[in-house]
Design an enzyme around this catalytic site. Sequence first.
Site, PDB file in Angstrom:
ATOM      1  N   TYR A   1     -11.601   4.688  14.142  1.00  0.00           N
ATOM      2  CA  TYR A   1     -10.745   4.898  12.855  1.00  0.00           C
ATOM      3  C   TYR A   1     -10.922   6.538  12.779  1.00  0.00           C
ATOM      4  O   TYR A   1      -9.646   6.938  12.961  1.00  0.00           O
ATOM      5  CB  TYR A   1     -11.294   4.209  11.659  1.00  0.00           C
ATOM      6  CG  TYR A   1     -10.273   4.775  10.571  1.00  0.00           C
ATOM      7  CD1 TYR A   1      -9.025   3.651  10.135  1.00  0.00           C
ATOM      8  CD2 TYR A   1     -10.195   5.839   9.748  1.00  0.00           C
ATOM      9  CE1 TYR A   1      -8.351   3.861   9.048  1.00  0.00           C
ATOM     10  CE2 TYR A   1      -9.383   6.080   8.539  1.00  0.00           C
ATOM     11  CZ  TYR A   1      -8.511   5.118   8.378  1.00  0.00           C
ATOM     12  OH  TYR A   1      -7.556   5.333   7.449  1.00  0.00           O
TER      13      TYR A   1
ATOM     14  N   ASN B   1       3.437   4.733   9.873  1.00  0.00           N
ATOM     15  CA  ASN B   1       2.361   4.716   8.677  1.00  0.00           C
ATOM     16  C   ASN B   1       1.135   3.417   9.057  1.00  0.00           C
ATOM     17  O   ASN B   1       0.300   3.426   8.416  1.00  0.00           O
ATOM     18  CB  ASN B   1       2.790   4.248   7.437  1.00  0.00           C
ATOM     19  CG  ASN B   1       2.115   3.805   6.377  1.00  0.00           C
ATOM     20  OD1 ASN B   1       1.296   4.587   5.703  1.00  0.00           O
ATOM     21  ND2 ASN B   1       2.260   2.312   6.147  1.00  0.00           N
TER      22      ASN B   1
ATOM     23  N   VAL C   1      -7.165   6.159  -0.882  1.00  0.00           N
ATOM     24  CA  VAL C   1      -6.199   5.575  -1.825  1.00  0.00           C
ATOM     25  C   VAL C   1      -6.274   4.254  -2.272  1.00  0.00           C
ATOM     26  O   VAL C   1      -6.629   3.276  -1.284  1.00  0.00           O
ATOM     27  CB  VAL C   1      -4.927   5.733  -1.149  1.00  0.00           C
ATOM     28  CG1 VAL C   1      -3.572   5.373  -1.891  1.00  0.00           C
ATOM     29  CG2 VAL C   1      -4.403   6.990  -0.160  1.00  0.00           C
TER      30      VAL C   1
ATOM     31  N   LYS D   1      -7.429   8.996  13.865  1.00  0.00           N
ATOM     32  CA  LYS D   1      -6.945  10.044  13.048  1.00  0.00           C
ATOM     33  C   LYS D   1      -6.887  11.491  13.518  1.00  0.00           C
ATOM     34  O   LYS D   1      -5.896  12.234  13.248  1.00  0.00           O
ATOM     35  CB  LYS D   1      -7.417   9.824  11.621  1.00  0.00           C
ATOM     36  CG  LYS D   1      -7.340   8.449  11.063  1.00  0.00           C
ATOM     37  CD  LYS D   1      -5.912   7.933  10.772  1.00  0.00           C
ATOM     38  CE  LYS D   1      -5.603   6.559  10.202  1.00  0.00           C
ATOM     39  NZ  LYS D   1      -4.117   6.319  10.288  1.00  0.00           N
TER      40      LYS D   1
ATOM     41  N   GLY E   1       0.940  -1.321  -0.092  1.00  0.00           N
ATOM     42  CA  GLY E   1       0.096  -0.034   0.078  1.00  0.00           C
ATOM     43  C   GLY E   1       0.914   1.288   0.033  1.00  0.00           C
ATOM     44  O   GLY E   1       2.010   1.427  -0.713  1.00  0.00           O
ATOM     45  N   ILE E   2       0.314   2.110   0.932  1.00  0.00           N
ATOM     46  CA  ILE E   2       0.837   3.435   0.956  1.00  0.00           C
ATOM     47  C   ILE E   2       2.657   3.270   1.447  1.00  0.00           C
ATOM     48  O   ILE E   2       3.576   3.921   0.710  1.00  0.00           O
ATOM     49  CB  ILE E   2       0.373   4.371   1.901  1.00  0.00           C
ATOM     50  CG1 ILE E   2      -0.929   5.110   1.234  1.00  0.00           C
ATOM     51  CG2 ILE E   2       1.517   5.820   2.105  1.00  0.00           C
ATOM     52  CD1 ILE E   2      -1.895   5.505   2.158  1.00  0.00           C
TER      53      ILE E   2
HETATM   54  N1  LIG Z   1      -5.954   3.489   1.984  1.00  0.00           N
HETATM   55  C1  LIG Z   1      -6.523   4.699   2.096  1.00  0.00           C
HETATM   56  O1  LIG Z   1      -7.712   5.129   1.434  1.00  0.00           O
HETATM   57  C2  LIG Z   1      -6.117   5.528   3.171  1.00  0.00           C
HETATM   58  C3  LIG Z   1      -5.301   5.084   4.028  1.00  0.00           C
HETATM   59  N2  LIG Z   1      -4.743   6.304   5.133  1.00  0.00           N
HETATM   60  C4  LIG Z   1      -3.809   5.488   6.104  1.00  0.00           C
HETATM   61  O2  LIG Z   1      -2.431   5.248   5.532  1.00  0.00           O
HETATM   62  C5  LIG Z   1      -1.907   4.488   6.116  1.00  0.00           C
HETATM   63  C6  LIG Z   1      -1.487   2.981   5.538  1.00  0.00           C
HETATM   64  O3  LIG Z   1      -2.687   2.560   4.825  1.00  0.00           O
HETATM   65  P1  LIG Z   1      -2.692   1.682   3.489  1.00  0.00           P
HETATM   66  O4  LIG Z   1      -1.380   1.458   2.905  1.00  0.00           O
HETATM   67  O5  LIG Z   1      -3.871   2.068   2.909  1.00  0.00           O
HETATM   68  O6  LIG Z   1      -2.981   0.130   4.373  1.00  0.00           O
HETATM   69  P2  LIG Z   1      -2.473  -1.242   3.875  1.00  0.00           P
HETATM   70  O7  LIG Z   1      -3.316  -2.119   4.848  1.00  0.00           O
HETATM   71  O8  LIG Z   1      -2.414  -1.384   2.521  1.00  0.00           O
HETATM   72  O9  LIG Z   1      -1.178  -1.127   4.550  1.00  0.00           O
HETATM   73  C7  LIG Z   1      -0.886  -1.085   5.891  1.00  0.00           C
HETATM   74  C8  LIG Z   1       0.321  -1.915   6.427  1.00  0.00           C
HETATM   75  O10 LIG Z   1       0.142  -1.965   7.693  1.00  0.00           O
HETATM   76  C9  LIG Z   1       0.545  -2.955   7.998  1.00  0.00           C
HETATM   77  N3  LIG Z   1       0.231  -3.317   9.471  1.00  0.00           N
HETATM   78  C10 LIG Z   1      -1.112  -3.405  10.028  1.00  0.00           C
HETATM   79  N4  LIG Z   1      -1.250  -3.579  11.609  1.00  0.00           N
HETATM   80  C11 LIG Z   1       0.305  -3.802  11.911  1.00  0.00           C
HETATM   81  C12 LIG Z   1       0.738  -3.835  13.062  1.00  0.00           C
HETATM   82  N5  LIG Z   1       0.214  -4.226  14.205  1.00  0.00           N
HETATM   83  N6  LIG Z   1       2.320  -3.832  13.238  1.00  0.00           N
HETATM   84  C13 LIG Z   1       2.927  -3.650  11.844  1.00  0.00           C
HETATM   85  N7  LIG Z   1       2.376  -3.643  10.783  1.00  0.00           N
HETATM   86  C14 LIG Z   1       1.057  -3.463  10.711  1.00  0.00           C
HETATM   87  C15 LIG Z   1       0.030  -4.449   7.314  1.00  0.00           C
HETATM   88  O11 LIG Z   1       0.535  -5.496   7.318  1.00  0.00           O
HETATM   89  C16 LIG Z   1       0.140  -3.410   6.080  1.00  0.00           C
HETATM   90  O12 LIG Z   1       1.277  -3.891   5.422  1.00  0.00           O
HETATM   91  C17 LIG Z   1      -2.828   3.955   7.423  1.00  0.00           C
HETATM   92  O13 LIG Z   1      -2.377   4.545   8.767  1.00  0.00           O
HETATM   93  C18 LIG Z   1      -3.939   4.202   6.899  1.00  0.00           C
HETATM   94  O14 LIG Z   1      -5.037   4.609   7.919  1.00  0.00           O
HETATM   95  C19 LIG Z   1      -5.258   7.127   5.134  1.00  0.00           C
HETATM   96  C20 LIG Z   1      -5.927   7.830   4.163  1.00  0.00           C
HETATM   97  C21 LIG Z   1      -6.631   6.731   3.360  1.00  0.00           C
HETATM   98  C1  LIG Z   2     -11.265   1.239   4.830  1.00  0.00           C
HETATM   99  C2  LIG Z   2      -9.950   2.283   5.191  1.00  0.00           C
HETATM  100  C3  LIG Z   2     -10.014   3.208   4.162  1.00  0.00           C
HETATM  101  C4  LIG Z   2      -9.585   4.582   4.873  1.00  0.00           C
HETATM  102  C5  LIG Z   2     -10.212   5.868   4.239  1.00  0.00           C
HETATM  103  C6  LIG Z   2      -9.805   6.732   4.645  1.00  0.00           C
HETATM  104  O1  LIG Z   2      -9.042   6.974   5.706  1.00  0.00           O
HETATM  105  C7  LIG Z   2     -10.256   7.961   4.488  1.00  0.00           C
HETATM  106  C8  LIG Z   2     -10.762   8.845   3.608  1.00  0.00           C
HETATM  107  C9  LIG Z   2     -11.518   9.992   3.790  1.00  0.00           C
HETATM  108  C10 LIG Z   2     -11.996  10.827   2.997  1.00  0.00           C
HETATM  109  C11 LIG Z   2     -11.944  11.685   1.941  1.00  0.00           C
HETATM  110  C12 LIG Z   2     -12.392  12.997   1.625  1.00  0.00           C
HETATM  111  C13 LIG Z   2     -11.897  13.886   0.475  1.00  0.00           C
HETATM  112  C14 LIG Z   2     -12.272  14.782   0.478  1.00  0.00           C
HETATM  113  C15 LIG Z   2     -11.867  15.739  -0.621  1.00  0.00           C
HETATM  114  O2  LIG Z   2     -12.012  15.282  -1.952  1.00  0.00           O
HETATM  115  C16 LIG Z   2     -12.377  17.224  -0.269  1.00  0.00           C
HETATM  116  O3  LIG Z   2     -13.695  17.518  -0.929  1.00  0.00           O
HETATM  117  C17 LIG Z   2     -12.264  17.771   0.830  1.00  0.00           C
HETATM  118  C18 LIG Z   2     -12.124  19.393   0.781  1.00  0.00           C
HETATM  119  C19 LIG Z   2     -11.158  19.715   2.134  1.00  0.00           C
HETATM  120  C20 LIG Z   2      -9.889  20.149   1.584  1.00  0.00           C
HETATM  121  O4  LIG Z   2      -9.007  20.841   2.295  1.00  0.00           O
HETATM  122  O5  LIG Z   2      -9.309  19.613   0.774  1.00  0.00           O
END
Ligand SMILES: NC(=O)C1=CN([C@@H]2O[C@H](COP(=O)(O)OP(=O)(O)OC[C@H]3O[C@@H](n4cnc5c(N)ncnc54)[C@H](O)[C@@H]3O)[C@@H](O)[C@H]2O)C=CC1
Ligand SMILES: CCCCCC(=O)/C=C/C=C\C=C\C=C\[C@@H](O)[C@@H](O)CCCC(=O)O
Length: 248
Positions: free
Chosen positions: A138, A79, A173, A142, A4-5
């Site tokens: 969650y 992360n 993402v 955050k 992921g990220i």
């Molecule tokens: N994917 C999304 O839409 C978004 C993700 N985020 C944040 O970005 C960060 C990364 O997320 P992603 O890459 O999307 O997730 P992902 O699930 O693809 O990757 C997360 C990684 O963290 C590891 N992990 C989970 N629990 C763990 C633990 N206890 N100890 C060590 N490693 C652990 C997993 O094995 C995985 O490799 C997270 O904090 C998430 O909340 C924030 C906004 C949006």
């Molecule tokens: C299942 C876990 C996935 C985690 C998803 C996550 O962490 C969060 C996602 C959140 C929301 C996204 C919102 C986006 C909004 C913008 O496009 C915009 O409209 C917001 C305007 C505010 C700004 O300053 O940009």
Amino acid sequence: GAQGIGRAVVQSLMQSRAQVAVVDLNRSCGDQCKSELDSEFGADCSIFLQCDVTDADALTAAFQTTVDRFGHLDIVINNAGINEKNWEKTIQVNLTSVIKGTYLGLEHMSKEYGKGGGSIINVSSMAAFLHSPHQPVYTATKHGVIGFSRAMADASSLGGYGVRINVLCPAFVDTPLLLSVEHEDNMGKFVKFKDDFKKSMNHFGVLKPSLIADGMMMLITDDTIHGAVMKITCSKGIHFHTYEPMST
Ligand SMILES: NC(=O)C1=CN([C@@H]2O[C@H](COP(=O)(O)OP(=O)(O)OC[C@H]3O[C@@H](n4cnc5c(N)ncnc54)[C@H](O)[C@@H]3O)[C@@H](O)[C@H]2O)C=CC1
Ligand SMILES: CCCCCC(=O)/C=C/C=C\C=C\C=C\[C@@H](O)[C@@H](O)CCCC(=O)O
């Protein structure tokens, strides 16, 4: 993070010639990531450490192993993140471990401890700005990451730590975490809101992990950025949240 990220950020860091410790709970994912990195950058430039970030002793050891291997530490990215079913575990991974990782980062980088300074980036989410009915805990974690990181950034300034502390808040993402919203194992009882969640995703759009890595590299390389909250969205790209100054 090995996927992921985290995986996208590791790629960008190594393209910039950083030496990287990839810390992740998932061994098979970590081994695969390490073998890809070895093929592209050579075996000496990275290590994979399997570690549960909620295990304080294991996380402490992971930092020490990294410093022993590479000689010093310059950058820490907290992360790891999970979703929602077990709310206490969600707090441990998404918030407690970020705090612990920040303190460990300071132990190894802060001028307060005679070290050379550095940069810490804590990963939050746009969920901290647009609260989500699908992920109340969650969302709370955050918010917590932002409050903690901004306060620590001020402490770093006042204390002369020489460590920049910033927050990165992506919108949706395209990573395995996003697929987890389909599953009761991850979402618990909120899985029944998954159609609503998907509607929100379709409305706001889904970002590529490489754009998040670009934002991360900006936070790492621009040494004027400190105490900032970077947002990354489809509508506005990479930008910063602005806060009202405190009134008297
Ligand atoms: N994917 C999304 O839409 C978004 C993700 N985020 C944040 O970005 C960060 C990364 O997320 P992603 O890459 O999307 O997730 P992902 O699930 O693809 O990757 C997360 C990684 O963290 C590891 N992990 C989970 N629990 C763990 C633990 N206890 N100890 C060590 N490693 C652990 C997993 O094995 C995985 O490799 C997270 O904090 C998430 O909340 C924030 C906004 C949006
Ligand atoms: C299942 C876990 C996935 C985690 C998803 C996550 O962490 C969060 C996602 C959140 C929301 C996204 C919102 C986006 C909004 C913008 O496009 C915009 O409209 C917001 C305007 C505010 C700004 O300053 O940009």
